[in-house]
Design an enzyme around this catalytic site. Structure first.
Site, PDB file in Angstrom:
ATOM      1  N   HIS B 123       0.886  -1.169   0.000  1.00  0.00           N
ATOM      2  CA  HIS B 123       0.000   0.000   0.000  1.00  0.00           C
ATOM      3  C   HIS B 123       0.926   1.222   0.000  1.00  0.00           C
ATOM      4  CE1 HIS B 123      -2.844   2.909   1.825  1.00  0.00           C
ATOM      5  NE2 HIS B 123      -3.823   2.069   1.529  1.00  0.00           N
ATOM      6  N   ASP B 205       2.948  -4.258   7.709  1.00  0.00           N
ATOM      7  CA  ASP B 205       1.759  -3.424   7.543  1.00  0.00           C
ATOM      8  C   ASP B 205       0.568  -4.356   7.770  1.00  0.00           C
ATOM      9  OD1 ASP B 205      -0.528  -2.279   6.598  1.00  0.00           O
ATOM     10  OD2 ASP B 205       0.368  -1.454   4.770  1.00  0.00           O
ATOM     11  N   GLN B 208      -4.806  -4.716   7.073  1.00  0.00           N
ATOM     12  CA  GLN B 208      -5.865  -5.660   6.691  1.00  0.00           C
ATOM     13  C   GLN B 208      -5.896  -6.853   7.632  1.00  0.00           C
ATOM     14  OE1 GLN B 208      -8.185  -5.257   4.317  1.00  0.00           O
ATOM     15  NE2 GLN B 208      -7.360  -3.254   3.820  1.00  0.00           N
ATOM     16  N   LYS B 231     -10.408  -0.765  10.678  1.00  0.00           N
ATOM     17  CA  LYS B 231     -10.530  -1.982   9.866  1.00  0.00           C
ATOM     18  C   LYS B 231     -11.032  -3.141  10.722  1.00  0.00           C
ATOM     19  CE  LYS B 231      -7.749  -0.233   6.435  1.00  0.00           C
ATOM     20  NZ  LYS B 231      -8.203   0.214   5.116  1.00  0.00           N
ATOM     21  N   CYS B 371      -4.725   2.551  -3.579  1.00  0.00           N
ATOM     22  CA  CYS B 371      -3.456   3.042  -3.034  1.00  0.00           C
ATOM     23  C   CYS B 371      -2.336   2.022  -3.193  1.00  0.00           C
ATOM     24  CB  CYS B 371      -3.580   3.415  -1.553  1.00  0.00           C
ATOM     25  SG  CYS B 371      -4.796   4.678  -1.238  1.00  0.00           S
TER      26      CYS B 371
HETATM   27  C1  LIG Z   1      -2.675  -2.675   3.499  1.00  0.00           C
HETATM   28  C2  LIG Z   1      -2.998  -1.296   3.987  1.00  0.00           C
HETATM   29  N1  LIG Z   1      -2.030  -0.518   4.487  1.00  0.00           N
HETATM   30  C3  LIG Z   1      -2.270   0.706   4.956  1.00  0.00           C
HETATM   31  C4  LIG Z   1      -3.535   1.255   4.950  1.00  0.00           C
HETATM   32  C5  LIG Z   1      -3.722   2.649   5.463  1.00  0.00           C
HETATM   33  O1  LIG Z   1      -4.511   2.686   6.599  1.00  0.00           O
HETATM   34  P1  LIG Z   1      -4.992   4.084   7.210  1.00  0.00           P
HETATM   35  O2  LIG Z   1      -5.593   4.816   6.048  1.00  0.00           O
HETATM   36  O3  LIG Z   1      -5.993   3.717   8.235  1.00  0.00           O
HETATM   37  O4  LIG Z   1      -3.806   4.779   7.738  1.00  0.00           O
HETATM   38  C6  LIG Z   1      -4.581   0.492   4.442  1.00  0.00           C
HETATM   39  C7  LIG Z   1      -5.948   1.048   4.399  1.00  0.00           C
HETATM   40  O5  LIG Z   1      -6.534   1.270   3.372  1.00  0.00           O
HETATM   41  C8  LIG Z   1      -4.313  -0.813   3.947  1.00  0.00           C
HETATM   42  O6  LIG Z   1      -5.279  -1.569   3.442  1.00  0.00           O
END
Ligand SMILES: Cc1ncc(COP(=O)(O)O)c(C=O)c1O
Lengths: 146, 413
Positions: B123, B205, B208, B231, B371
């Site tokens: 991401h 990370d 998910q 999430k 993203c």
């Molecule tokens: C794999 C992953 N990493 C990071 C994020 C970013 O999370 P946040 O927007 O809550 O900071 C997301 C959320 O969309 C995600 O799915």
């Protein structure tokens, strides 16, 4: 001319009337698919960084100019049919108007198509970005012409 | 015991929403954010109605109640993930957590030329902070490729590079593909062979993953994990960086201000110990309380069962979608691990158009690059539609979604 609710250009009003008979959102989107084929397109060969509408999920391009009478003309294309359909409706709304009027033309006309819920302003909405861009170009053209 | 979906759904007010069109909401955008049960909404409302006060600052009753609730939340959350509370640093979410890691650990422990190994599956939130660090201090970024046929990380490439890497950042479970990466193997290889055998530092990370996985943070032997409350039924704007015993002492303060100092003079200051050293300013009090309430709510379930339910829905949907002419499904949903995300594309219908037609039927799905643009490029596409399931989704919803999608495709082609 102060365009807005209850006072739209005749060509746009026709479209609004057509949509007002349809209650089902799916059908309305299908109508936009049909309108997409009526759009005066910007041929793909002419797509470039300058014509590109930024911030769209779909790839959308527009080119704005003034015709011999100093009236506004927009041509454009998008890879998503709904965005292109809305472009076609936008062409009906604004092409042929003086550029000053285009530069302030209310984007709220999409509300009259009954599609505002899912086309409301957000970053993922190609149409809004497109229309904002068109209004900016109209302003520039109006200033250039003056 | 199986999940009582009716009882679960009854806890989520939003799930009974019916649109003016008459279509009930079918919420299939859970990988973006999950819905909140009324227990979470109530806990946050109670806080604002009865206890609202700043924390750590005054001796009045409200301040004591707010501080206790805020710090107890940290204990609830850290117990859930399996680490000590002082190593759970509150952030606004996964994004801020990874940025905190890059600033507070990366800047003081990495230097020019050090190899930071990421993957093509990341991401943007586990990519851009490291790009910024590369620009600022000159670390070298390398990437583990994704195999576009199997939708998995090229572990041979990982093994070939890990010896040179000082730091590894990897997405635990992909938000696009639903694939769970072999994180145990990644940690083991990083620890035994990373950085010339001295061991590489690993961040997962886990945005998910936390939806259905308690992580077992300390037991995993990982250094950092980043996650978001929203999430997993918690509020937005809340999350944490989980930090190992070994790394917490290596971190230097990042944001400066109130609440993070012990004593301040005009020209210098001494700092609080963790976690408060890393939490400058008035924190996210209601959000911390809401997150703990989400965890209390999730505690009534066996998370393996939750995971199996979600994956079952994803597997079924992926299999059905594959039967539809013109649809390509991205990701492998056949394994026993993974998330509820099912990405797909139609070969002629634009993803944005399709999303509008799905929305018209009450189906909320995500459209776009999620993203993860480098991953999209590797797959040779620029966007997908994504249906993503959570514990309150039902097989009937999955079937209704597939039926509606088929109807749309029939209608338009
Ligand atoms: C794999 C992953 N990493 C990071 C994020 C970013 O999370 P946040 O927007 O809550 O900071 C997301 C959320 O969309 C995600 O799915």
């Amino acid at each position: 001319m102060d365009w807005g609710e209850g006072n739209w250009p005749a060509s746009l009003q026709e479209v609004i009337d057509e949509f007002s008979d349809v209650f089902d959102a799916m059908e309305r989107y299908e109508m936009l698919f049909d309108f997409a084929s009526e759009c005066t397109p910007l041929p793909m060969e002419e797509w470039c960084e300058d014509t590109r509408v930024h911030g769209c999920q779909s790839e959308a391009h527009v080119l704005c100019s003034l015709d011999d009478d100093g009236r506004f003309q927009m041509i454009g294309s998008a890879d998503a049919q709904i965005v292109q359909g809305l472009m076609a409706v936008a062409q009906k709304a604004i092409n042929g108007l003086p550029p000053e009027e285009v530069s302030t033309f209310p984007v709220t006309f999409t509300r009259e198509l009954g599609l505002h819920d899912s086309l409301s302003p957000n970053r993922a909405n190609g149409f809004l970005n497109m229309f904002t861009r068109v209004r900016q170009e109209a302003r520039k053209l109006a200033q250039g012409a003056a | 015991m199986t999940l009582d979906l009716e009882a679960i759904r009854a806890d989520f007010p939003i799930l009974s929403r019916v649109f003016p069109s008459g279509h009930p909401l079918v919420y299939l955008d859970n990988a973006a954010t999950t819905q909140k049960p009324r227990q979470v909404i109530q806990a946050m409302t109670d806080y604002y109605e009865q206890h609202n006060s700043n924390v750590h600052r005054a001796v009045h009753t409200l301040a004591a109640e707010a501080t206790a609730a805020y710090e107890e939340a940290r204990i609830t959350i850290s117990d859930w993930f399996g680490l000590e509370p002082h190593r759970l640093l509150y952030t606004s979410g996964t994004t801020e957590a990874i940025n905190l890691c890059a600033h507070a650990w990366g800047r003081s422990n990495l230097e020019k030329g050090d190899v930071v190994l990421l993957t093509e599956m990341e991401h943007h939130s586990d990519l851009i902070p490291w790009q910024m660090l590369a620009k600022d201090i000159g670390v070298e970024l390398r990437f583990v490729p994704v195999d576009p046929e199997t939708y998995t990380l090229d572990m041979d490439a990982f093994e070939a590079t890990i010896g040179e890497a000082k730091f590894v950042g990897c997405v635990h479970t992909s938000n696009v593909l639903g694939v769970r990466n072999p994180v145990e193997r990644i940690i083991e290889l990083a620890k035994t062979r990373g950085n010339g055998g001295d061991g590489a530092v690993v961040l997962l990370d886990s945005a998910q993953a936390v939806a259905h996985d308690r992580l077992g943070f300390d037991a995993m032997g990982v250094d950092f994990a980043a996650c978001s409350a929203h999430k997993m039924c918690g509020p937005t704007g809340m999350g944490a960086l989980l930090v190992s015993e070994d790394r917490i002492g290596e971190m230097t303060h990042f944001l400066g201000g109130g609440d993070m100092i012990e004593e301040a003079w005009l020209d210098h200051a001494t700092y609080q110990p963790p976690p408060h050293r890393f939490e400058a300013g008035t924190p996210k009090i209601a959000e911390a309380i809401g997150w703990a309430a989400a965890i209390d709510w999730l505690s009534q379930f066996d998370m393996q069962e939750v995971s199996a339910h979600i994956l079952g829905l994803a597997r079924h949907t992926a299999a059905e979608l594959k039967q539809i002419e013109g649809i390509t499904v991205y990701g492998d949903h056949e394994g026993d691990l993974g998330s509820g995300a099912v990405s797909f594309l139609h070969d002629t219908l634009h993803s944005e158009d399709l999303a509008h037609f799905l929305d018209a039927g009450g189906f909320a799905v995500r459209t776009g690059h999620h993203c993860a643009q480098p991953l999209m490029r590797r797959l040779g596409i620029s966007a997908t539609n994504r249906a993503s399931f959570y514990l309150y989704n039902t097989m009937e919803e999955a079937d209704a979604f597939v039926t509606h999608l088929k109807g749309v495709i029939d209608r338009l082609s």
